[in-house]
Design a protein around this motif. Structure first.
Motif, PDB file in Angstrom:
ATOM      1  N   PRO A 296      -2.082  -5.397  11.099  1.00  0.00           N
ATOM      2  CA  PRO A 296      -2.308  -4.452  12.209  1.00  0.00           C
ATOM      3  C   PRO A 296      -3.791  -4.325  12.561  1.00  0.00           C
ATOM      4  O   PRO A 296      -4.147  -4.191  13.741  1.00  0.00           O
ATOM      5  CB  PRO A 296      -1.740  -3.126  11.677  1.00  0.00           C
ATOM      6  N   LEU A 297      -4.651  -4.365  11.546  1.00  0.00           N
ATOM      7  CA  LEU A 297      -6.083  -4.233  11.823  1.00  0.00           C
ATOM      8  C   LEU A 297      -6.600  -5.477  12.548  1.00  0.00           C
ATOM      9  O   LEU A 297      -7.464  -5.378  13.430  1.00  0.00           O
ATOM     10  CB  LEU A 297      -6.854  -3.996  10.521  1.00  0.00           C
TER      11      LEU A 297
ATOM     12  N   HIS B  24       3.379  -4.380   4.755  1.00  0.00           N
ATOM     13  CA  HIS B  24       2.025  -4.871   4.550  1.00  0.00           C
ATOM     14  C   HIS B  24       1.980  -5.991   3.499  1.00  0.00           C
ATOM     15  O   HIS B  24       3.003  -6.325   2.892  1.00  0.00           O
ATOM     16  CB  HIS B  24       1.060  -3.718   4.227  1.00  0.00           C
TER      17      HIS B  24
ATOM     18  N   ARG C  88      -5.633  -5.123  16.162  1.00  0.00           N
ATOM     19  CA  ARG C  88      -6.505  -4.146  16.836  1.00  0.00           C
ATOM     20  C   ARG C  88      -7.903  -4.739  17.041  1.00  0.00           C
ATOM     21  O   ARG C  88      -8.570  -4.483  18.049  1.00  0.00           O
ATOM     22  CB  ARG C  88      -6.567  -2.850  16.002  1.00  0.00           C
TER      23      ARG C  88
ATOM     24  N   PHE D  64      -5.531  -7.545   7.143  1.00  0.00           N
ATOM     25  CA  PHE D  64      -4.379  -6.658   7.337  1.00  0.00           C
ATOM     26  C   PHE D  64      -3.882  -6.885   8.768  1.00  0.00           C
ATOM     27  O   PHE D  64      -4.639  -6.665   9.732  1.00  0.00           O
ATOM     28  CB  PHE D  64      -4.775  -5.191   7.126  1.00  0.00           C
TER      29      PHE D  64
ATOM     30  N   LEU E 231       0.846  -1.202   0.000  1.00  0.00           N
ATOM     31  CA  LEU E 231       0.000   0.000   0.000  1.00  0.00           C
ATOM     32  C   LEU E 231       0.875   1.243   0.000  1.00  0.00           C
ATOM     33  O   LEU E 231       1.909   1.275   0.667  1.00  0.00           O
ATOM     34  CB  LEU E 231      -0.885   0.020   1.257  1.00  0.00           C
TER      35      LEU E 231
ATOM     36  N   PRO F 210     -10.011   2.411  13.568  1.00  0.00           N
ATOM     37  CA  PRO F 210      -8.594   2.380  13.929  1.00  0.00           C
ATOM     38  C   PRO F 210      -7.607   2.377  12.756  1.00  0.00           C
ATOM     39  O   PRO F 210      -6.727   1.516  12.666  1.00  0.00           O
ATOM     40  CB  PRO F 210      -8.500   1.081  14.746  1.00  0.00           C
ATOM     41  N   TYR F 211      -7.736   3.359  11.879  1.00  0.00           N
ATOM     42  CA  TYR F 211      -6.803   3.630  10.769  1.00  0.00           C
ATOM     43  C   TYR F 211      -7.173   5.038  10.326  1.00  0.00           C
ATOM     44  O   TYR F 211      -8.361   5.362  10.230  1.00  0.00           O
ATOM     45  CB  TYR F 211      -7.010   2.574   9.671  1.00  0.00           C
TER      46      TYR F 211
ATOM     47  N   ASP G  96      -3.485   6.456  14.171  1.00  0.00           N
ATOM     48  CA  ASP G  96      -2.529   7.140  13.280  1.00  0.00           C
ATOM     49  C   ASP G  96      -2.628   8.666  13.418  1.00  0.00           C
ATOM     50  O   ASP G  96      -3.599   9.197  13.967  1.00  0.00           O
ATOM     51  CB  ASP G  96      -2.732   6.744  11.803  1.00  0.00           C
TER      52      ASP G  96
ATOM     53  N   ASP H 122       4.324  -5.096   9.545  1.00  0.00           N
ATOM     54  CA  ASP H 122       2.866  -5.195   9.455  1.00  0.00           C
ATOM     55  C   ASP H 122       2.396  -6.286   8.508  1.00  0.00           C
ATOM     56  O   ASP H 122       1.367  -6.139   7.829  1.00  0.00           O
ATOM     57  CB  ASP H 122       2.270  -3.847   9.014  1.00  0.00           C
TER      58      ASP H 122
ATOM     59  N   TYR I 104      -0.482   8.057   6.055  1.00  0.00           N
ATOM     60  CA  TYR I 104       0.391   7.165   6.819  1.00  0.00           C
ATOM     61  C   TYR I 104       1.507   6.630   5.926  1.00  0.00           C
ATOM     62  O   TYR I 104       2.693   6.679   6.296  1.00  0.00           O
ATOM     63  CB  TYR I 104      -0.407   5.981   7.415  1.00  0.00           C
TER      64      TYR I 104
ATOM     65  N   GLN J 234       4.010  -1.723  14.976  1.00  0.00           N
ATOM     66  CA  GLN J 234       3.631  -0.813  16.052  1.00  0.00           C
ATOM     67  C   GLN J 234       3.008  -1.731  17.115  1.00  0.00           C
ATOM     68  O   GLN J 234       2.571  -2.832  16.780  1.00  0.00           O
ATOM     69  CB  GLN J 234       2.629   0.210  15.536  1.00  0.00           C
TER      70      GLN J 234
HETATM   71  C1  SR1 Z   1      -4.698  -1.095   6.033  1.00  0.00           C
HETATM   72  S1  SR1 Z   1      -3.594  -1.192   7.325  1.00  0.00           S
HETATM   73  C2  SR1 Z   1      -3.474   0.440   7.882  1.00  0.00           C
HETATM   74  C3  SR1 Z   1      -2.582   0.549   9.078  1.00  0.00           C
HETATM   75  O1  SR1 Z   1      -1.268   0.213   8.735  1.00  0.00           O
HETATM   76  C4  SR1 Z   1      -0.397   0.833   9.686  1.00  0.00           C
HETATM   77  O2  SR1 Z   1      -0.230  -0.069  10.717  1.00  0.00           O
HETATM   78  C5  SR1 Z   1      -1.100   2.070  10.130  1.00  0.00           C
HETATM   79  O3  SR1 Z   1      -1.056   2.248  11.511  1.00  0.00           O
HETATM   80  C6  SR1 Z   1      -2.503   1.942   9.594  1.00  0.00           C
HETATM   81  O4  SR1 Z   1      -3.498   2.173  10.553  1.00  0.00           O
END
Ligand code: SR1
Length: 318
Positions: free
Chosen positions: A149-150, A79, A153, A147, A24, A204-205, A231, A103, A29, A116
């Motif tokens: 990180p998501l 990512h 969370r 994803f 991405l 949460p993004y 973020d 991530d 971010y 993170q």
């Molecule tokens: C779609 S993932 C988006 C996240 O990736 C990074 O960890 C950023 O903190 C963002 O929220």
């Protein structure tokens, strides 16, 4: 064909070659993260080749294979979905190319992981949501599975729901693409209209949070519905601190710092340095009230007001 890599124009012929392969790139971010990665590569004299898949997962796998074929000294990956990246990551590691995975679930213990602290990040902002609502609210949740990180969370959101029976998730929305904020705004408007009792959106993004904020503003619901995000960027600070903004809290790292840490880890892995197998960058809770009180208007001002956002001692390279 691989997406033609760009390079940072830095480094010499005998410089360390690092490939950066990203799933991405669009949005604040990812732009800030890349700026931090490039600056750190320049500081270290690294020759950085940057492959951008722009959300094309098959392309990202091809890009990892291409970087492996180039015989770079290390590959940093930002990512990506496990099913598309794990095989080419294993191939890179089999070819003795160190991999640093930010991530993304590399699926291989030989890879260094960078993240993170997503559980802490979610706990910080959800703690604020629970405090503000006294644990009683109808909530719209913005989430897209897959994803890393998501997903981390999300685990905290599920725990928070279990621990607070007065919190009620009435709708789940979400999309991740080149137009995330605008499309989330459309989805959030529909969800708000269908659920008039909503008082909070957990988004949460920052692209999610911007979309949720826009939807609330377009419906004139700023006084009753608040946004809890993740973020931070200069544009986010402008949105959060605008008069009457419903975006009241976010938990964040400095994305440029995270990009820099990732490049330092790749540099150490490439040069046989001492690099931990798992690196976590701690986030900070940033509230609308705190930004206004400290007079913060830019990401530069933010890092001065919250010095813990810089982590020079994490994976240090002299
Ligand atoms: C779609 S993932 C988006 C996240 O990736 C990074 O960890 C950023 O903190 C963002 O929220």
């Amino acid at each position: 064909a691989c997406s033609a890599p760009a390079d940072n124009g830095g480094g010499s012929d005998d410089a360390v070659d690092i490939a950066l392969v990203r799933q991405l790139s669009s949005g604040d971010y990812f732009e800030l993260w890349l700026a931090g990665a490039k600056a750190e590569a320049d500081r270290l004299g690294v020759n950085l080749s940057i492959y951008e898949a722009n959300g094309d997962d098959a392309q990202q796998a091809i890009d990892i294979e291409a970087a492996t074929g180039e015989g770079v000294d290390a590959i940093a990956i930002s990512h990506g979905f496990a099913e598309t990246v794990q095989a080419p990551i294993a191939a890179a590691l089999d070819a003795d190319i160190p991999v640093v995975a930010f991530d993304v679930d590399a699926g291989d213990d030989r890879a260094v992981t960078v993240a993170q602290s997503d559980a802490v990040l979610a706990e910080q902002v959800l703690g604020q949501l629970v405090e503000d609502t006294a644990g009683e609210a109808d909530v719209i949740y913005v989430y897209v599975a897959g994803f890393a990180p998501l997903d981390r969370r999300d685990a905290v959101w599920q725990e928070t729901l279990a621990d607070n029976p007065g919190l009620n998730q009435v709708a789940q929305i979400g999309v991740v693409n080149e137009n995330t904020a605008v499309e989330v705004a459309e989805q959030a408007k529909a969800a708000l209209q269908a659920n008039p009792g909503v008082t909070a959106i957990f988004a949460p993004y920052d692209e999610f949070a911007k979309g949720a904020t826009l939807a609330i503003q377009e419906l004139g619901l700023e006084d009753t519905v608040k946004v809890y995000g993740a973020d931070i960027s200069t544009a986010d600070i402008e949105v959060i601190t605008a008069e009457g903004s419903p975006w009241v809290a976010t938990a964040a790292t400095d994305p440029a710092n995270v990009g820099a840490v990732t490049i330092r880890a790749a540099y150490l892995a490439a040069t046989g340095g001492d690099v931990p197998s798992a690196i976590e960058i701690p986030p900070t809770l940033i509230t609308q009230a705190g930004l206004l009180e400290k007079g913060v208007t830019t990401i530069q001002g933010l890092t001065e007001a919250f010095p813990e956002l810089a982590t020079p001692d994490l994976v240090p390279v002299p």
